[in-house]
Enzyme design. Sequence first.
Site, PDB file in Angstrom:
ATOM      1  N   CYS A   3       0.843  -1.192   0.000  1.00 20.74           N
ATOM      2  CA  CYS A   3       0.000   0.000   0.000  1.00 20.74           C
ATOM      3  C   CYS A   3       0.883   1.247   0.000  1.00 20.74           C
ATOM      4  O   CYS A   3       1.738   1.398   0.876  1.00 20.74           O
ATOM      5  CB  CYS A   3      -0.924   0.003   1.223  1.00 20.74           C
ATOM      6  N   CYS A   6       0.636   3.306   3.272  1.00 16.78           N
ATOM      7  CA  CYS A   6       1.295   2.619   4.395  1.00 16.78           C
ATOM      8  C   CYS A   6       2.808   2.808   4.293  1.00 16.78           C
ATOM      9  O   CYS A   6       3.485   3.021   5.308  1.00 16.78           O
ATOM     10  CB  CYS A   6       0.941   1.135   4.421  1.00 16.78           C
ATOM     11  N   ASP A  29       0.166  16.621  -0.911  1.00 13.90           N
ATOM     12  CA  ASP A  29      -0.178  15.873  -2.118  1.00 13.90           C
ATOM     13  C   ASP A  29       0.872  16.144  -3.187  1.00 13.90           C
ATOM     14  O   ASP A  29       1.308  17.281  -3.383  1.00 13.90           O
ATOM     15  CB  ASP A  29      -1.569  16.276  -2.623  1.00 13.90           C
ATOM     16  N   ASN A  84     -12.772  10.749  -1.366  1.00 19.25           N
ATOM     17  CA  ASN A  84     -13.279   9.992  -2.503  1.00 19.25           C
ATOM     18  C   ASN A  84     -13.336   8.525  -2.109  1.00 19.25           C
ATOM     19  O   ASN A  84     -12.351   7.988  -1.605  1.00 19.25           O
ATOM     20  CB  ASN A  84     -12.351  10.170  -3.710  1.00 19.25           C
ATOM     21  N   GLY A  90     -13.402   8.602  -7.898  1.00 18.03           N
ATOM     22  CA  GLY A  90     -12.028   9.034  -8.154  1.00 18.03           C
ATOM     23  C   GLY A  90     -11.026   8.588  -7.114  1.00 18.03           C
ATOM     24  O   GLY A  90      -9.934   9.158  -7.012  1.00 18.03           O
ATOM     25  N   THR A  92      -8.108   6.720  -6.080  1.00 19.52           N
ATOM     26  CA  THR A  92      -7.037   6.008  -6.776  1.00 19.52           C
ATOM     27  C   THR A  92      -6.124   5.251  -5.816  1.00 19.52           C
ATOM     28  O   THR A  92      -5.438   4.319  -6.228  1.00 19.52           O
ATOM     29  CB  THR A  92      -6.175   6.974  -7.617  1.00 19.52           C
ATOM     30  N   HIS A  95      -6.209   3.423   0.467  1.00 14.54           N
ATOM     31  CA  HIS A  95      -5.964   3.630   1.908  1.00 14.54           C
ATOM     32  C   HIS A  95      -6.707   4.929   2.195  1.00 14.54           C
ATOM     33  O   HIS A  95      -6.360   5.973   1.614  1.00 14.54           O
ATOM     34  CB  HIS A  95      -4.461   3.749   2.185  1.00 14.54           C
ATOM     35  N   HIS A  97      -8.164   8.367   2.786  1.00 19.32           N
ATOM     36  CA  HIS A  97      -7.450   9.636   2.936  1.00 19.32           C
ATOM     37  C   HIS A  97      -8.417  10.777   2.730  1.00 19.32           C
ATOM     38  O   HIS A  97      -9.384  10.673   1.972  1.00 19.32           O
ATOM     39  CB  HIS A  97      -6.279   9.726   1.953  1.00 19.32           C
ATOM     40  N   HIS A  99      -8.510  14.744   1.628  1.00 17.86           N
ATOM     41  CA  HIS A  99      -7.818  15.876   1.017  1.00 17.86           C
ATOM     42  C   HIS A  99      -8.199  17.128   1.805  1.00 17.86           C
ATOM     43  O   HIS A  99      -9.387  17.386   2.011  1.00 17.86           O
ATOM     44  CB  HIS A  99      -8.265  16.075  -0.429  1.00 17.86           C
TER      45      HIS A  99
HETATM   46  P1  5GP Z   1      -7.593  10.016  -4.590  1.00 20.79           P
HETATM   47  O1  5GP Z   1      -7.642  10.286  -6.071  1.00 20.79           O
HETATM   48  O2  5GP Z   1      -7.432   8.539  -4.306  1.00 20.79           O
HETATM   49  O3  5GP Z   1      -8.707  10.633  -3.812  1.00 20.79           O
HETATM   50  O4  5GP Z   1      -6.303  10.757  -4.070  1.00 20.79           O
HETATM   51  C1  5GP Z   1      -5.040  10.212  -4.141  1.00 20.79           C
HETATM   52  C2  5GP Z   1      -4.079  11.371  -4.069  1.00 20.79           C
HETATM   53  O5  5GP Z   1      -2.794  10.871  -3.777  1.00 20.79           O
HETATM   54  C3  5GP Z   1      -3.963  12.160  -5.374  1.00 20.79           C
HETATM   55  O6  5GP Z   1      -4.349  13.518  -5.154  1.00 20.79           O
HETATM   56  C4  5GP Z   1      -2.490  12.021  -5.753  1.00 20.79           C
HETATM   57  O7  5GP Z   1      -1.944  13.209  -6.300  1.00 20.79           O
HETATM   58  C5  5GP Z   1      -1.844  11.655  -4.444  1.00 20.79           C
HETATM   59  N1  5GP Z   1      -0.657  10.825  -4.571  1.00 20.79           N
HETATM   60  C6  5GP Z   1      -0.516   9.725  -5.366  1.00 20.79           C
HETATM   61  N2  5GP Z   1       0.708   9.198  -5.211  1.00 20.79           N
HETATM   62  C7  5GP Z   1       1.357   9.983  -4.305  1.00 20.79           C
HETATM   63  C8  5GP Z   1       2.680   9.938  -3.741  1.00 20.79           C
HETATM   64  O8  5GP Z   1       3.506   9.068  -4.043  1.00 20.79           O
HETATM   65  N3  5GP Z   1       2.999  10.911  -2.852  1.00 20.79           N
HETATM   66  C9  5GP Z   1       2.111  11.902  -2.504  1.00 20.79           C
HETATM   67  N4  5GP Z   1       2.538  12.809  -1.620  1.00 20.79           N
HETATM   68  N5  5GP Z   1       0.860  11.959  -3.014  1.00 20.79           N
HETATM   69  C10 5GP Z   1       0.487  11.020  -3.902  1.00 20.79           C
HETATM   70 ZN    ZN Z   2      -2.371   1.375   3.661  1.00 22.25          ZN
END
Ligand code: 5GP
Ligand code: ZN
Length: 117
Positions: A3, A6, A29, A84, A90, A92, A95, A97, A99
């Site tokens: 993950c 993680c 981010d 999300n 959205g 991605t 785990h 999270h 924003h």
């Molecule tokens: P989601 O689209 O799942 O709601 O948000 C995932 C977020 O994780 C995205 O905004 C993306 O830019 C961020 N993200 C993806 N990989 C990494 C990473 O390796 N480091 C950091 N700091 N953010 C990441």
């Molecule tokens: Zn995790």
Amino acid sequence: MDCLFCKIIAGEIPSTKVYEDENVFCFKDIAPIAPVHYLIVPKEHISGADMINGENSHYIAKIFEAAAKIAKNEGIESFRIINNCGDDAGQTVKHIHFHLVAGVKMGWGPESLGKTE
Ligand code: 5GP
Ligand code: ZN
């Protein structure tokens, strides 16, 4: 467990840490959508908001406590918290999270969903 978040929490993958306590980790981010864009995650692996239950819901309270502290520490007066859950929403990284975005005047309405179809 394989993950990304993680690994970031464990320090195996570098990140720009903003805040940490015993329950919560917050980092910048990597692809910010606003002048301030942080991710707040629980230190326990929970795959998404659809997996919140009576055993782990205290993490959600801790995340919002952390958000209030972070906003105070960073001098952020106005912010939006976004979660999300699931592919169509959205999510991605699987785990959970939150924003925290700030530093810009934000719109509110159907168009703010950023619908793709
Ligand atoms: P989601 O689209 O799942 O709601 O948000 C995932 C977020 O994780 C995205 O905004 C993306 O830019 C961020 N993200 C993806 N990989 C990494 C990473 O390796 N480091 C950091 N700091 N953010 C990441
Ligand atoms: Zn995790």
